[in-house]
Design an enzyme around this catalytic site. Structure first.
Site, PDB file in Angstrom:
ATOM      1  N   PRO A  77       0.823  -1.215   0.000  1.00 33.65           N
ATOM      2  CA  PRO A  77       0.000   0.000   0.000  1.00 33.65           C
ATOM      3  C   PRO A  77       0.856   1.264   0.000  1.00 33.65           C
ATOM      4  O   PRO A  77       0.370   2.344  -0.319  1.00 33.65           O
ATOM      5  CB  PRO A  77      -0.846  -0.116   1.274  1.00 33.65           C
ATOM      6  CG  PRO A  77      -0.219  -1.200   2.093  1.00 33.65           C
ATOM      7  CD  PRO A  77       0.593  -2.059   1.179  1.00 33.65           C
ATOM      8  N   ASP A  80      -9.089   1.715 -24.517  1.00 32.52           N
ATOM      9  CA  ASP A  80      -9.351   1.518 -23.088  1.00 32.52           C
ATOM     10  C   ASP A  80      -9.417   2.882 -22.411  1.00 32.52           C
ATOM     11  O   ASP A  80      -8.705   3.801 -22.801  1.00 32.52           O
ATOM     12  CB  ASP A  80      -8.187   0.750 -22.417  1.00 32.52           C
ATOM     13  CG  ASP A  80      -8.149  -0.719 -22.821  1.00 32.52           C
ATOM     14  OD1 ASP A  80      -9.121  -1.196 -23.435  1.00 32.52           O
ATOM     15  OD2 ASP A  80      -7.144  -1.379 -22.507  1.00 32.52           O
ATOM     16  N   ARG A 114      -3.177  -9.024 -20.530  1.00 36.30           N
ATOM     17  CA  ARG A 114      -4.077  -8.709 -21.641  1.00 36.30           C
ATOM     18  C   ARG A 114      -3.422  -7.787 -22.668  1.00 36.30           C
ATOM     19  O   ARG A 114      -3.947  -7.619 -23.771  1.00 36.30           O
ATOM     20  CB  ARG A 114      -5.409  -8.136 -21.132  1.00 36.30           C
ATOM     21  CG  ARG A 114      -5.297  -6.788 -20.483  1.00 36.30           C
ATOM     22  CD  ARG A 114      -6.615  -6.346 -19.864  1.00 36.30           C
ATOM     23  NE  ARG A 114      -7.593  -5.874 -20.840  1.00 36.30           N
ATOM     24  CZ  ARG A 114      -7.587  -4.671 -21.390  1.00 36.30           C
ATOM     25  NH1 ARG A 114      -6.642  -3.801 -21.079  1.00 36.30           N
ATOM     26  NH2 ARG A 114      -8.515  -4.317 -22.265  1.00 36.30           N
TER      27      ARG A 114
HETATM   28 CL1  6GU Z   1      -0.329  -3.852  -3.282  1.00 44.06          CL
HETATM   29  N1  6GU Z   1      -1.071  -4.445  -0.817  1.00 44.06           N
HETATM   30  C1  6GU Z   1      -1.833  -4.270   0.275  1.00 44.06           C
HETATM   31  N2  6GU Z   1      -1.635  -5.043   1.339  1.00 44.06           N
HETATM   32  N3  6GU Z   1      -2.775  -3.338   0.362  1.00 44.06           N
HETATM   33  C2  6GU Z   1      -2.948  -2.580  -0.722  1.00 44.06           C
HETATM   34  C3  6GU Z   1      -2.200  -2.715  -1.890  1.00 44.06           C
HETATM   35  C4  6GU Z   1      -1.254  -3.675  -1.899  1.00 44.06           C
HETATM   36  N4  6GU Z   1      -2.621  -1.801  -2.783  1.00 44.06           N
HETATM   37  C5  6GU Z   1      -3.582  -1.137  -2.178  1.00 44.06           C
HETATM   38  N5  6GU Z   1      -3.799  -1.589  -0.940  1.00 44.06           N
END
Ligand code: 6GU
Length: 277
Positions: free
Chosen positions: A92, A176, A161
């Site tokens: 995150p 897209d 894709r």
């Molecule tokens: Cl890549 N991992 C986690 N644990 N939470 C997230 C994320 C990744 N991307 C957004 N939230």
């Protein structure tokens, strides 16, 4: 393209056998190798985490299992003829995963994913492998998941894709919503198919007119309408040169005004009543 995933939940990656990614794999366009991180633990409890230095809540994934796992995955990959690995670290706290990054990654021959659980992986692991290969720390959005496995599925599908021959029709992703160079990075509007009337609901007349110019204009107006509703930030950040006279008429109907300072090429802005749910 070769993909390796090291995880403590290999079953979580089972969807990689299904649908578009599964078919690309079956056709030999994609080699996918999922590994259990616990194969590189040697204690009775197969420990992969420990308490954080400096204190605080949660646990941190240990250096040694990751180091051994990645050394093995790299050695096996090179032996199998793979080259130019890149490490994808879902977190995150990473950079936003975008269509632009998906396009970039789709041009690389070998991606190695390290989805983590707990509070993440000891920083020294990323620092170590960053000396040997490009590292991309990526987040898939502004929310917190319990682990990176779902992000691996997201990134893998977005990248797969784009591989030549995977989607079938090379034109399919040209327009897209977030394709680089898509007219103005607008969200796509509604689509319809047969029957022409369903439960008293008809499709917009223009789509039956056979008038390609009018249809294109209608689609563009609907895209502007939808983008205004869900992603006004995309319009604010648009290069105003992306908007023609008809776009500007529609934008005005939707409440957008050109920045008077920036005429004739200023960005568009709009008065809003704060948070609209
Ligand atoms: Cl890549 N991992 C986690 N644990 N939470 C997230 C994320 C990744 N991307 C957004 N939230």
């Amino acid at each position: 393209m070769r993909l390796d995933v090291v995880t403590i939940f290999p079953e979580y990656l089972d969807p990689l056998n299904v649908s578009l990614v599964g078919k690309a794999r079956a056709r030999g366009q994609l080699g996918v190798h999922v590994h259990d991180l616990r194969d590189w633990t040697y204690d009775r409890h197969n420990t992969v985490d420990d308490t954080p230095y400096g204190g605080g809540p949660g646990m941190v994934m240990k250096t040694e299992p990751w180091g051994e796992a990645l050394d093995t995955v790299l050695a096996d990959g090179y032996e199998g003829g793979a080259h130019q690995p890149a490490l994808i670290v879902p977190t995150p706290s990473g950079r936003p995963f975008t269509q632009e990054l998906a396009v970039h990654l789709s041009g690389r021959p070998w991606l190695i994913f390290t989805p983590a659980r707990y509070e993440g992986i000891d920083r020294r692991v990323v620092d170590e492998y960053a000396t040997r290969m490009p590292v991309y720390e990526v987040s898939i959005g502004d929310y917190v998941l319990a682990g990176g496995e779902a992000a691996v599925l997201v990134v893998t599908e977005a990248v797969a894709r784009l591989l030549p021959g995977v989607l079938g029709n090379a034109e399919s992703h040209r327009d897209d919503s977030f394709a680089p160079g898509a007219m103005a990075n607008l969200l796509e509007g509604p689509v319809y198919t047969k029957p022409p009337a369903w439960r008293g609901r008809e499709i917009p007349d223009v789509l039956l007119s056979g008038h390609h110019g009018k249809i294109a204009r209608w689609r563009r107006d609907e895209a502007l309408r939808r983008t205004t509703e869900y992603r006004p930030d995309l319009i604010e950040r648009c290069d105003p040169k992306a908007f023609d006279k008809k776009d500007r008429e529609m934008l005005s109907i939707l409440g957008w005004e050109p920045d008077p300072e920036g005429e004739p090429c200023g960005r568009f802005w709009r008065r809003t009543g704060g948070v609209e749910q």
